[in-house]
Write a protein that holds these residues in place. Structure first.
Motif, PDB file in Angstrom:
ATOM      1  N   LEU A   1       0.890  -1.105  -0.028  1.00 13.16           N
ATOM      2  CA  LEU A   1       0.065  -0.242  -0.022  1.00 13.16           C
ATOM      3  C   LEU A   1       0.787   1.332  -0.118  1.00 13.16           C
ATOM      4  O   LEU A   1       1.705   1.463   0.759  1.00 13.16           O
ATOM      5  N   PHE A   2       0.531   2.128  -1.043  1.00 12.83           N
ATOM      6  CA  PHE A   2       1.401   3.313  -0.938  1.00 12.83           C
ATOM      7  C   PHE A   2       1.075   4.359   0.056  1.00 12.83           C
ATOM      8  O   PHE A   2      -0.211   4.647   0.073  1.00 12.83           O
ATOM      9  N   MET A   3       1.775   4.845   0.691  1.00 15.60           N
ATOM     10  CA  MET A   3       1.644   6.103   1.966  1.00 15.60           C
ATOM     11  C   MET A   3       2.166   7.313   1.416  1.00 15.60           C
ATOM     12  O   MET A   3       3.329   7.260   0.891  1.00 15.60           O
TER      13      MET A   3
ATOM     14  N   LEU B   1      10.562   5.166   0.645  1.00 18.94           N
ATOM     15  CA  LEU B   1      11.034   5.627  -0.666  1.00 18.94           C
ATOM     16  C   LEU B   1      11.745   7.048  -0.848  1.00 18.94           C
ATOM     17  O   LEU B   1      12.638   7.203  -1.623  1.00 18.94           O
ATOM     18  N   SER B   2      11.546   7.911   0.183  1.00 20.70           N
ATOM     19  CA  SER B   2      12.177   9.234  -0.025  1.00 20.70           C
ATOM     20  C   SER B   2      13.484   9.524   0.994  1.00 20.70           C
ATOM     21  O   SER B   2      13.739  10.692   1.094  1.00 20.70           O
ATOM     22  N   LYS B   3      14.166   8.325   1.247  1.00 19.14           N
ATOM     23  CA  LYS B   3      15.408   8.605   1.845  1.00 19.14           C
ATOM     24  C   LYS B   3      16.644   8.429   0.744  1.00 19.14           C
ATOM     25  O   LYS B   3      16.362   8.869  -0.115  1.00 19.14           O
ATOM     26  N   GLY B   4      17.299   7.263   1.045  1.00 20.12           N
ATOM     27  CA  GLY B   4      18.385   7.075   0.308  1.00 20.12           C
ATOM     28  C   GLY B   4      18.031   6.567  -1.174  1.00 20.12           C
ATOM     29  O   GLY B   4      18.581   6.705  -2.183  1.00 20.12           O
ATOM     30  N   LEU B   5      16.648   6.013  -1.164  1.00 23.01           N
ATOM     31  CA  LEU B   5      16.389   5.701  -2.511  1.00 23.01           C
ATOM     32  C   LEU B   5      15.941   6.805  -3.356  1.00 23.01           C
ATOM     33  O   LEU B   5      15.674   6.691  -4.599  1.00 23.01           O
ATOM     34  N   GLY B   6      15.578   8.188  -3.032  1.00 23.73           N
ATOM     35  CA  GLY B   6      15.701   9.162  -3.882  1.00 23.73           C
ATOM     36  C   GLY B   6      14.551   9.926  -4.218  1.00 23.73           C
ATOM     37  O   GLY B   6      14.352  10.667  -4.985  1.00 23.73           O
ATOM     38  N   ALA B   7      13.266   9.089  -4.003  1.00 21.90           N
ATOM     39  CA  ALA B   7      12.043   9.621  -4.277  1.00 21.90           C
ATOM     40  C   ALA B   7      11.772  11.015  -3.250  1.00 21.90           C
ATOM     41  O   ALA B   7      12.252  11.134  -2.185  1.00 21.90           O
ATOM     42  N   PRO B   8      10.779  12.015  -4.056  1.00 21.79           N
ATOM     43  CA  PRO B   8      10.509  13.007  -3.107  1.00 21.79           C
ATOM     44  C   PRO B   8       9.432  12.745  -2.184  1.00 21.79           C
ATOM     45  O   PRO B   8       9.403  13.515  -1.206  1.00 21.79           O
ATOM     46  N   VAL B   9       8.718  11.818  -2.288  1.00 27.26           N
ATOM     47  CA  VAL B   9       7.510  11.524  -1.419  1.00 27.26           C
ATOM     48  C   VAL B   9       7.307  10.020  -1.279  1.00 27.26           C
ATOM     49  O   VAL B   9       7.531   9.603  -2.287  1.00 27.26           O
ATOM     50  N   GLY B  10       6.808   9.229  -0.159  1.00 28.08           N
ATOM     51  CA  GLY B  10       6.276   8.178  -0.190  1.00 28.08           C
ATOM     52  C   GLY B  10       6.856   7.160   0.649  1.00 28.08           C
ATOM     53  O   GLY B  10       8.317   6.871   0.789  1.00 28.08           O
ATOM     54  N   SER B  11       6.182   6.172   1.069  1.00 28.49           N
ATOM     55  CA  SER B  11       6.370   4.863   1.615  1.00 28.49           C
ATOM     56  C   SER B  11       5.646   3.886   1.315  1.00 28.49           C
ATOM     57  O   SER B  11       4.574   3.990   0.729  1.00 28.49           O
ATOM     58  N   LEU B  12       6.066   2.622   1.571  1.00 31.78           N
ATOM     59  CA  LEU B  12       5.207   1.515   1.261  1.00 31.78           C
ATOM     60  C   LEU B  12       4.932   0.536   2.435  1.00 31.78           C
ATOM     61  O   LEU B  12       6.054   0.465   3.174  1.00 31.78           O
ATOM     62  N   LEU B  13       3.645   0.142   2.678  1.00 31.10           N
ATOM     63  CA  LEU B  13       3.521  -0.803   3.599  1.00 31.10           C
ATOM     64  C   LEU B  13       2.904  -2.254   2.770  1.00 31.10           C
ATOM     65  O   LEU B  13       2.236  -2.129   2.096  1.00 31.10           O
ATOM     66  N   SER B  14       3.814  -3.225   3.250  1.00 27.55           N
ATOM     67  CA  SER B  14       3.422  -4.271   2.838  1.00 27.55           C
ATOM     68  C   SER B  14       3.311  -5.794   3.866  1.00 27.55           C
ATOM     69  O   SER B  14       3.464  -5.447   5.003  1.00 27.55           O
ATOM     70  N   GLY B  15       2.293  -6.585   3.415  1.00 30.42           N
ATOM     71  CA  GLY B  15       1.777  -7.721   4.308  1.00 30.42           C
ATOM     72  C   GLY B  15       1.143  -8.466   3.555  1.00 30.42           C
ATOM     73  O   GLY B  15       1.003  -8.362   2.317  1.00 30.42           O
ATOM     74  N   ASP B  16       0.304  -9.529   4.088  1.00 37.01           N
ATOM     75  CA  ASP B  16      -0.732 -10.249   3.314  1.00 37.01           C
ATOM     76  C   ASP B  16      -1.986  -9.502   2.976  1.00 37.01           C
ATOM     77  O   ASP B  16      -2.131  -8.358   3.485  1.00 37.01           O
TER      78      ASP B  16
END
Length: 343
Positions: free
Chosen positions: A58-60, A200-215
């Motif tokens: 899920l994109f956050m 996604l917006s730390k060393g990976l370099g995107a300007p915004v966003g995180s991902l939450l994953s699970g079942d």
């Protein structure tokens, strides 16, 4: 001497999207993501789930919200999550789990290697008793202030959680750095956990966003909590397009940041008045301890020289990322050297 450009080593959150990422943002196909109609978001979520070996993602907007939604999904009011005393989910996210979810934190100390001793966790687990909050969740962090926990330790935490009926969440804001350091895949790390938050917006370099994953069941419930906490976004495919590149191009270049951090630590070693923390430069962070309480003065002095760094008290954290090269780092070393010489 003033740097010819702004050199910012406060964090890897300060990165700017490059030309390739800006082009992807500009050309992204979009739709209304609250309706599930944004094709770029959907593609990112499917790609990320596959990359992490989970059923869904899920994109956050932020890592803080991603962690909060994970806690709200795993726990009910009056439940407890067990977490390191200096962990981001406990110390640096505004007490959100307690304030918004009625979830009680139970802290345990981090070891000098950034790991949590599972015996410490066992010692604070609550019995099934009406006097106690219900122990429901164990939260880990990898990397932790740049220190990386081994795959064996994460697998041990998984086995411990199953034995004690706990769910296991990873604040993996910089798990890409951890994977590169360990020489394993993101899937190898994520496979140890019931849920994972990846920034996604730390060393990976995107300007915004995180991902939450699970079942799938977990993400279906997390989707509701994302909406409740204000994270339902609309034509957000432009940001998801940046996130896709972060998980490909950004992940592929993290070793360069690690090498630059090692270079920086080596150049700073041996300076009078400061010590490079031994064993802490494992990824893209260099931690310094000063002989005197001079951090605030150094930060102010550096800013006048067009260099931004995070120093306070007797501590300084320097973070390498895609927008600093070795020439920039040489200027940081020169500045710190000159500052210490005048102290």
């Amino acid at each position: 001497m003033k740097a010819s450009k702004m050199i910012d080593v406060r964090s890897d959150t300060v990165t700017q999207p490059g030309d390739r990422m800006r082009a992807a943002i500009a050309s992204a196909q979009v739709g209304d993501d609250v309706y599930g109609d944004d094709p770029t978001v959907n593609a990112l979520q499917e790609f990320a789930a596959d990359l992490l070996g989970h059923e869904a993602s899920l994109f956050m907007p932020t890592g803080t919200q991603s962690n909060l939604v994970a806690l709200l999904t795993h726990c009910q009011r009056g439940d407890e999550y067990i977490v390191g005393a200096d962990a981001h989910t406990y110390k640096y996210e505004g007490g959100g789990a307690a304030a918004l979810g009625g979830i009680q934190p139970q802290t345990v100390p981090f070891g000098t290697n950034g790991e949590i001793d599972l015996d410490e966790v066992a010692s604070v687990l609550k019995k099934d008793d009406i006097h106690f909050a219900r122990s429901r969740l164990l939260c880990l962090e990898n990397s932790q202030h740049g220190r990386v926990q081994s795959l064996d330790s994460m697998q041990a935490a998984r086995d411990f959680a199953r034995e004690h009926g706990l769910k296991l969440h990873l604040d993996g804001a910089r798990m890409g750095n951890a994977a590169v350091r360990l020489g394993v895949s993101l899937k190898d790390i994520a496979g140890c956990f019931d849920s994972v938050s990846l920034c996604l917006s730390k060393g990976l370099g995107a300007p915004v966003g995180s991902l939450l994953s699970g079942d799938r069941a977990f993400i279906a419930e997390a989707l509701r909590w994302r909406k409740v906490t204000g994270g339902g976004m609309r034509q957000v495919g432009m940001l998801a397009a940046a996130g896709q590149l972060a998980l490909t191009d950004g992940l592929a270049r993290l070793q360069e940041d690690h090498d630059n951090a090692s270079y920086l630590a080596e150049r700073l070693s041996g300076l009078t008045g400061v010590t490079v923390r031994e064993g802490w430069t494992q990824t893209n962070m260099v931690w310094l301890d000063f002989d005197q309480d001079c951090g605030a003065a150094l930060s102010a002095w550096a800013k006048e020289s067009n260099i931004r760094l995070s120093a306070y008290g007797r501590v300084c954290r320097l973070v390498t990322h895609c927008d600093v090269n070795r020439e920039d780092l040489d200027q940081v070393v020169e500045l710190i050297t000159r500052f210490l010489e005048q102290e």
